[in-house]
Design a protein around this motif. Structure first.
Motif, PDB file in Angstrom:
ATOM      1  N   ASP A  63      -5.706   7.780 -32.529  1.00 58.17           N
ATOM      2  CA  ASP A  63      -5.145   7.022 -33.445  1.00 58.17           C
ATOM      3  C   ASP A  63      -3.610   6.647 -33.199  1.00 58.17           C
ATOM      4  O   ASP A  63      -2.951   7.623 -32.916  1.00 58.17           O
ATOM      5  N   LYS A  64      -3.186   5.447 -33.227  1.00 60.54           N
ATOM      6  CA  LYS A  64      -1.530   5.157 -33.102  1.00 60.54           C
ATOM      7  C   LYS A  64      -1.220   5.292 -31.755  1.00 60.54           C
ATOM      8  O   LYS A  64      -0.019   5.499 -31.559  1.00 60.54           O
ATOM      9  N   GLU A  84      -3.412  -2.847 -32.846  1.00 59.39           N
ATOM     10  CA  GLU A  84      -2.284  -3.342 -33.847  1.00 59.39           C
ATOM     11  C   GLU A  84      -1.595  -4.430 -33.209  1.00 59.39           C
ATOM     12  O   GLU A  84      -1.446  -4.635 -31.969  1.00 59.39           O
ATOM     13  N   LYS A  85      -0.943  -5.299 -33.898  1.00 58.28           N
ATOM     14  CA  LYS A  85       0.163  -6.237 -33.150  1.00 58.28           C
ATOM     15  C   LYS A  85       0.979  -5.650 -32.292  1.00 58.28           C
ATOM     16  O   LYS A  85       1.506  -6.037 -31.342  1.00 58.28           O
ATOM     17  N   SER A  90      -5.690   1.787 -33.404  1.00 57.34           N
ATOM     18  CA  SER A  90      -6.100   2.479 -34.639  1.00 57.34           C
ATOM     19  C   SER A  90      -7.328   3.005 -34.772  1.00 57.34           C
ATOM     20  O   SER A  90      -8.188   1.923 -34.025  1.00 57.34           O
ATOM     21  N   LEU A  91      -7.923   3.707 -35.419  1.00 60.24           N
ATOM     22  CA  LEU A  91      -9.198   3.929 -35.848  1.00 60.24           C
ATOM     23  C   LEU A  91      -9.624   3.805 -37.214  1.00 60.24           C
ATOM     24  O   LEU A  91      -8.794   3.937 -38.107  1.00 60.24           O
ATOM     25  N   SER A  92     -10.748   3.575 -37.498  1.00 61.19           N
ATOM     26  CA  SER A  92     -11.289   3.485 -39.061  1.00 61.19           C
ATOM     27  C   SER A  92     -12.642   4.043 -39.150  1.00 61.19           C
ATOM     28  O   SER A  92     -13.474   4.066 -38.116  1.00 61.19           O
TER      29      SER A  92
ATOM     30  N   SER B  31      -2.322   0.585 -41.810  1.00 59.77           N
ATOM     31  CA  SER B  31      -2.558   0.188 -40.429  1.00 59.77           C
ATOM     32  C   SER B  31      -2.984  -1.217 -40.724  1.00 59.77           C
ATOM     33  O   SER B  31      -3.947  -1.488 -41.291  1.00 59.77           O
ATOM     34  N   HIS B  32      -2.323  -2.270 -39.894  1.00 64.02           N
ATOM     35  CA  HIS B  32      -2.158  -3.686 -40.206  1.00 64.02           C
ATOM     36  C   HIS B  32      -3.774  -4.328 -39.978  1.00 64.02           C
ATOM     37  O   HIS B  32      -4.382  -4.983 -40.721  1.00 64.02           O
ATOM     38  N   TYR B 221      -5.482   5.209 -41.767  1.00 60.76           N
ATOM     39  CA  TYR B 221      -5.423   3.912 -42.320  1.00 60.76           C
ATOM     40  C   TYR B 221      -3.886   3.729 -42.516  1.00 60.76           C
ATOM     41  O   TYR B 221      -3.631   2.570 -43.058  1.00 60.76           O
ATOM     42  N   PHE B 222      -3.085   4.550 -42.162  1.00 62.31           N
ATOM     43  CA  PHE B 222      -1.500   4.711 -42.473  1.00 62.31           C
ATOM     44  C   PHE B 222      -0.930   4.457 -40.881  1.00 62.31           C
ATOM     45  O   PHE B 222      -1.461   4.778 -40.011  1.00 62.31           O
ATOM     46  N   ASP B 223       0.016   3.778 -41.177  1.00 61.94           N
ATOM     47  CA  ASP B 223       1.042   3.461 -39.833  1.00 61.94           C
ATOM     48  C   ASP B 223       1.960   4.902 -39.868  1.00 61.94           C
ATOM     49  O   ASP B 223       1.915   5.464 -40.475  1.00 61.94           O
TER      50      ASP B 223
END
Lengths: 199, 280
Positions: A63-64, A84-85, A90-92, B31-32, B221-223
């Motif tokens: 993640d990130k 992401e842009k 990202s993970l969900s 997170s966008h 879910y967060f940046d």
């Protein structure tokens, strides 16, 4: 100018991914993100296995994490993988899409938004229709679509569905895909911004 | 000329700004990519063509905002999701917690409560529940209501029973609920050990003196910016030697608080607080 490759695979995908990824050199200058359908309770074996077989670095996506060139990121079992842009991952744990988590459409659609015409999408073997809508998004935003020739796929349903829904710039056997990708990269290096490889 | 992409992002910025100023919820550091997927689903379901049409609706229709909040907060969860995690808590963490006379546990972002009740069941089986208070918080009042009621579809309970088996539960899963028609209700002896309350990780403060904080699959879910805020909040809310439990794919690797924790279980992402934030 191509920046990234996204690959979706389902039934028969492990062997297909190995064929494609092992055909790429370690200095392959694009980032790669991969969704392979697996059971949510599976362990993280796939990334490790592919890493052992390929010159390219293959790892499970964190993640990130920022996407680096020459690296392939595999969606962890039970998590959707999104771009992401800012080109980080990202993970969900959102609901399944096309009965799948990770879902190919989720990766493809987010990557299409992030990379636009800098993206190459590849749909490989599989027995469901995940990836079709995502490939359509990639093409709608100017990206390049490659679909494994259904006649050569272990499971023809997924590439066939992708062709019906999205069409493709290239329909190719697995063994031809690494060369196609290298050709796209050589266009980058030749400065042909956004141009499409011709067969 | 502005591309469609950029125009959509502008619309989403305006929507989020409207939500923040009208209702006080700030989603700007989510997170966008996931956020956009969720908003797009709601937009399509509501039959609206654009995010700016959603803005109009959300400003003037509180029920639509409730729906949006639900859409923004619901994640897929199960009882004993990731059985190995609960096994690690039972075998590695509970023996340490048992050295304290009384223990406080915080489930941050508890959604509809499945994981909270899993923890209560586990503690009950270790004969420890009587010395524990569980605080379960969420920013979604509807989810909190559902969590507090502890009512779940029967078919789901049957699926959870499989997770419970995989965890290695010592009892009979069906003993933890009563069944009526197609639903199950968690028994009172578990429910009364949990205090459900409103808390928003984005805007609210320290929730203090916890021995264990459980926040799994929320931070993804967060940046990075918001993740760091929440990590600091957790550090301040934990007692020295307290445990922080994250989701299987979440880590402290990118966080400034990493040096304040040691790894208790790397695979199950359980961390033990060994340092303090400097007071500024």
């Amino acid at each position: 100018m191509y920046e990234a490759v996204v690959i979706g695979a389902s039934a028969g995908g492990m062997r297909a991914l190995q064929t494609v990824l092992s055909g790429l050199r370690s200095e392959f200058p694009l980032s790669v993100a991969i969704v392979q359908h697996v059971s949510p309770s599976a362990d993280s074996y796939l990334a490790e296995y592919l890493d052992g077989k390929c010159a390219l670095t293959v790892k499970e996506a964190e993640d990130k994490e920022a996407m680096a060139p020459g690296t392939a990121y595999v969606a962890p079992p039970g998590y959707h993988l999104l771009v992401e842009k800012d080109r980080s991952l990202s993970l969900s744990v959102d609901a399944r899409v096309n009965f799948s988590c990770p879902s190919i459409d989720v990766l493809f659609e987010s990557a299409a938004e992030a990379f636009g015409r800098g993206l190459i999408g590849i749909v490989l073997t599989g027995a469901n229709a995940d990836g079709s809508a995502g490939l359509k998004s990639i093409r709608a935003r100017g990206g390049l679509a490659i679909v494994q020739d259904p006649a050569t796929a272990e499971a023809a349903f997924m590439p066939r569905a992708a062709l019906e829904t999205a069409g493709a710039d290239h329909v190719a056997a697995l063994e031809e895909i690494p060369a196609l990708l290298e050709k796209c990269v050589s266009l980058n290096e030749g400065g042909a911004h956004g141009a499409k490889a011709n067969g | 000329m502005m591309e469609e992409n950029e125009r959509e992002d502008l619309e989403i910025d305006l929507l989020l700004e409207g939500i923040r100023r009208r209702y006080g919820y700030d989603f700007s550091n989510y997170s966008h990519a996931s956020l956009k997927r969720r908003l797009a689903q709601l937009r399509d379901r509501a039959g609206l063509a654009r995010y700016t049409a959603m803005l109009d609706r959300v400003l003037h229709d509180e029920r639509f905002f409730d729906e949006l909040l639900m859409q923004m907060s619901i994640t897929v969860t199960e009882m004993f999701r990731d059985p190995g995690f609960y096994r690690a808590v039972r075998d590695e963490v509970v023996p340490i917690l048992k050295t304290f006379p009384f223990v406080k546990i915080w489930h941050a972002g508890c959604a509809t409560g499945e994981e909270v009740y899993s923890m209560a069941m586990l503690l009950h089986e270790e004969d420890f529940l009587d010395r524990v208070r569980i605080y379960a918080t969420d920013f979604n009042k509807h989810a909190l209501d559902a969590a507090e009621k502890g009512i779940y579809p029967l078919e789901k309970a049957q699926a959870y029973a499989a997770n419970y088996q995989a965890f290695g539960g010592k009892g009979d899963f069906a003993d933890y609920y009563t069944t009526a028609y197609d639903r199950v209700k968690i028994k009172d002896f578990l429910r009364e050990k949990v205090t459900f309350s409103y808390h928003n990780l984005v805007t609210d403060g320290v929730f203090g003196e916890m021995n264990l904080i459980c926040c799994r699959n929320v931070l993804i879910y967060f940046d990075r910016t918001l993740q760091e805020r929440v990590f600091r909040l957790f550090t301040q809310s934990l007692r020295h030697g307290g445990f922080l439990c994250l989701g299987n794919k979440e880590s402290l690797n990118f966080s400034g608080i990493k040096p304040l924790f040691e790894t208790a279980d790397a695979r199950q992402r359980i961390f033990k607080k060994t340092g303090e934030l400097e007071h500024v």
